[in-house]
Design a protein around this motif. Structure first.
Motif, PDB file in Angstrom:
ATOM      1  N   UNK A  18      20.640  30.110 -77.023  1.00 17.41           N
ATOM      2  CA  UNK A  18      19.985  31.049 -76.114  1.00 17.41           C
ATOM      3  C   UNK A  18      19.642  32.327 -76.869  1.00 17.41           C
ATOM      4  N   UNK A  19      20.578  32.808 -77.683  1.00 22.08           N
ATOM      5  CA  UNK A  19      20.350  34.023 -78.464  1.00 22.08           C
ATOM      6  C   UNK A  19      19.185  33.880 -79.426  1.00 22.08           C
ATOM      7  N   UNK A  20      19.043  32.711 -80.048  1.00 25.65           N
ATOM      8  CA  UNK A  20      17.932  32.476 -80.954  1.00 25.65           C
ATOM      9  C   UNK A  20      16.619  32.533 -80.189  1.00 25.65           C
ATOM     10  N   UNK A  21      16.583  31.926 -78.997  1.00 22.08           N
ATOM     11  CA  UNK A  21      15.363  31.961 -78.188  1.00 22.08           C
ATOM     12  C   UNK A  21      15.030  33.396 -77.799  1.00 22.08           C
ATOM     13  N   UNK A  22      16.028  34.157 -77.366  1.00 19.41           N
ATOM     14  CA  UNK A  22      15.769  35.544 -76.981  1.00 19.41           C
ATOM     15  C   UNK A  22      15.255  36.337 -78.178  1.00 19.41           C
ATOM     16  N   UNK A  23      15.849  36.120 -79.330  1.00 17.10           N
ATOM     17  CA  UNK A  23      15.415  36.820 -80.536  1.00 17.10           C
ATOM     18  C   UNK A  23      13.972  36.448 -80.860  1.00 17.10           C
ATOM     19  N   UNK A  24      13.644  35.180 -80.737  1.00 15.12           N
ATOM     20  CA  UNK A  24      12.296  34.711 -81.048  1.00 15.12           C
ATOM     21  C   UNK A  24      11.263  35.306 -80.097  1.00 15.12           C
ATOM     22  N   UNK A  25      11.636  35.498 -78.836  1.00 13.57           N
ATOM     23  CA  UNK A  25      10.705  35.986 -77.829  1.00 13.57           C
ATOM     24  C   UNK A  25      10.555  37.513 -77.832  1.00 13.57           C
ATOM     25  N   UNK A  26      11.384  38.202 -78.577  1.00  6.76           N
ATOM     26  CA  UNK A  26      11.306  39.664 -78.596  1.00  6.76           C
ATOM     27  C   UNK A  26       9.974  40.140 -79.133  1.00  6.76           C
ATOM     28  N   UNK A  27       9.594  41.301 -78.676  1.00  8.58           N
ATOM     29  CA  UNK A  27       8.393  41.953 -79.156  1.00  8.58           C
ATOM     30  C   UNK A  27       8.796  42.810 -80.345  1.00  8.58           C
ATOM     31  N   UNK A  28       8.413  42.407 -81.516  1.00  4.83           N
ATOM     32  CA  UNK A  28       8.824  43.100 -82.728  1.00  4.83           C
ATOM     33  C   UNK A  28       7.638  43.880 -83.283  1.00  4.83           C
ATOM     34  N   UNK A  29       7.858  45.161 -83.457  1.00  5.12           N
ATOM     35  CA  UNK A  29       6.831  46.003 -84.079  1.00  5.12           C
ATOM     36  C   UNK A  29       6.774  45.677 -85.572  1.00  5.12           C
ATOM     37  N   UNK A  30       5.646  45.905 -86.222  1.00 12.70           N
ATOM     38  CA  UNK A  30       5.569  45.638 -87.660  1.00 12.70           C
ATOM     39  C   UNK A  30       6.523  46.542 -88.447  1.00 12.70           C
ATOM     40  N   UNK A  31       6.898  46.079 -89.619  1.00 11.70           N
ATOM     41  CA  UNK A  31       7.864  46.813 -90.463  1.00 11.70           C
ATOM     42  C   UNK A  31       7.471  48.269 -90.679  1.00 11.70           C
ATOM     43  N   UNK A  32       6.180  48.504 -90.900  1.00 12.07           N
ATOM     44  CA  UNK A  32       5.747  49.881 -91.201  1.00 12.07           C
ATOM     45  C   UNK A  32       5.955  50.821 -90.012  1.00 12.07           C
ATOM     46  N   UNK A  33       6.076  50.276 -88.796  1.00 14.98           N
ATOM     47  CA  UNK A  33       6.310  51.120 -87.618  1.00 14.98           C
ATOM     48  C   UNK A  33       7.685  51.778 -87.672  1.00 14.98           C
ATOM     49  N   UNK A  34       8.646  51.110 -88.304  1.00 14.82           N
ATOM     50  CA  UNK A  34       9.995  51.684 -88.416  1.00 14.82           C
ATOM     51  C   UNK A  34       9.981  53.023 -89.139  1.00 14.82           C
ATOM     52  N   UNK A  35       9.063  53.173 -90.063  1.00 12.23           N
ATOM     53  CA  UNK A  35       9.012  54.371 -90.897  1.00 12.23           C
ATOM     54  C   UNK A  35       8.277  55.541 -90.236  1.00 12.23           C
ATOM     55  N   UNK A  36       7.634  55.308 -89.090  1.00 10.95           N
ATOM     56  CA  UNK A  36       6.918  56.399 -88.421  1.00 10.95           C
ATOM     57  C   UNK A  36       7.952  57.401 -87.907  1.00 10.95           C
ATOM     58  N   UNK A  37       7.809  58.638 -88.309  1.00 12.43           N
ATOM     59  CA  UNK A  37       8.786  59.674 -87.951  1.00 12.43           C
ATOM     60  C   UNK A  37       8.352  60.434 -86.706  1.00 12.43           C
ATOM     61  N   UNK A  38       9.311  60.692 -85.844  1.00 10.60           N
ATOM     62  CA  UNK A  38       9.083  61.478 -84.635  1.00 10.60           C
ATOM     63  C   UNK A  38       8.847  62.931 -85.061  1.00 10.60           C
ATOM     64  N   UNK A  39       7.697  63.505 -84.745  1.00  8.98           N
ATOM     65  CA  UNK A  39       7.406  64.874 -85.168  1.00  8.98           C
ATOM     66  C   UNK A  39       8.098  65.936 -84.307  1.00  8.98           C
ATOM     67  N   UNK A  40       8.678  65.538 -83.188  1.00 10.83           N
ATOM     68  CA  UNK A  40       9.328  66.494 -82.284  1.00 10.83           C
ATOM     69  C   UNK A  40      10.772  66.657 -82.736  1.00 10.83           C
TER      70      UNK A  40
END
Length: 132
Positions: A18-40
């Motif tokens: 079940x966990x594998x299915x949930x992980x597979x169905x997640x909406x994952x942002x692209x890797x480069x999105x992780x690096x976007x910094x919050x300016x606030x």
């Protein structure tokens, strides 16, 4: 005793699938999105979150619900269902990943990039961080 061990082992195997299915169905942002910094920064996040709350109420609440639980009336017929924004799966994402998702949308979720300013999208991200 052996029966109990088998039941426990089966439960872990089942939950693993079940966990594998949930992980597979997640909406994952692209890797480069992780690096976007919050300016606030710092204390300004509270001011930003208050502005984000107003935007959330007029733009997001219909599907995500008044407390961000994914239970808004507009989301009832949607597949996939709107995300519960209070879950660890959301809380563990970076601000950049959330910003990317707000900006780009997916499926029935509106692409807010052309509609909300960059500042307004960060206000929404900062508000989502306050949801519990």
């Amino acid at each position: 005793m052996k029966k109990q061990i088998l039941v426990v082992a089966f439960s872990f195997i089942f939950l693993g699938f079940v966990g594998v299915k949930l992980q597979k169905d997640r909406w994952v942002a692209p890797k480069e999105a992780k690096a976007i910094k919050n300016p606030v920064k710092g204390s300004l996040r509270g001011v930003s979150a208050n502005k984000g709350k107003r935007i959330f109420k007029t733009r997001c609440m219909i599907c995500h619900g008044p407390r961000g639980k994914g239970n808004g009336p507009g989301g009832k017929a949607l597949e996939p269902k709107p995300q519960n924004l209070t879950l660890p799966i959301v809380k563990n994402q970076t601000d950049g990943e959330l910003f990317w998702k707000v900006t780009n949308g997916r499926n029935a979720m509106i692409k807010w990039g052309p509609i909300l300013s960059e500042k307004e999208r960060w206000d929404v991200v900062n508000y989502v961080r306050t949801l519990q």
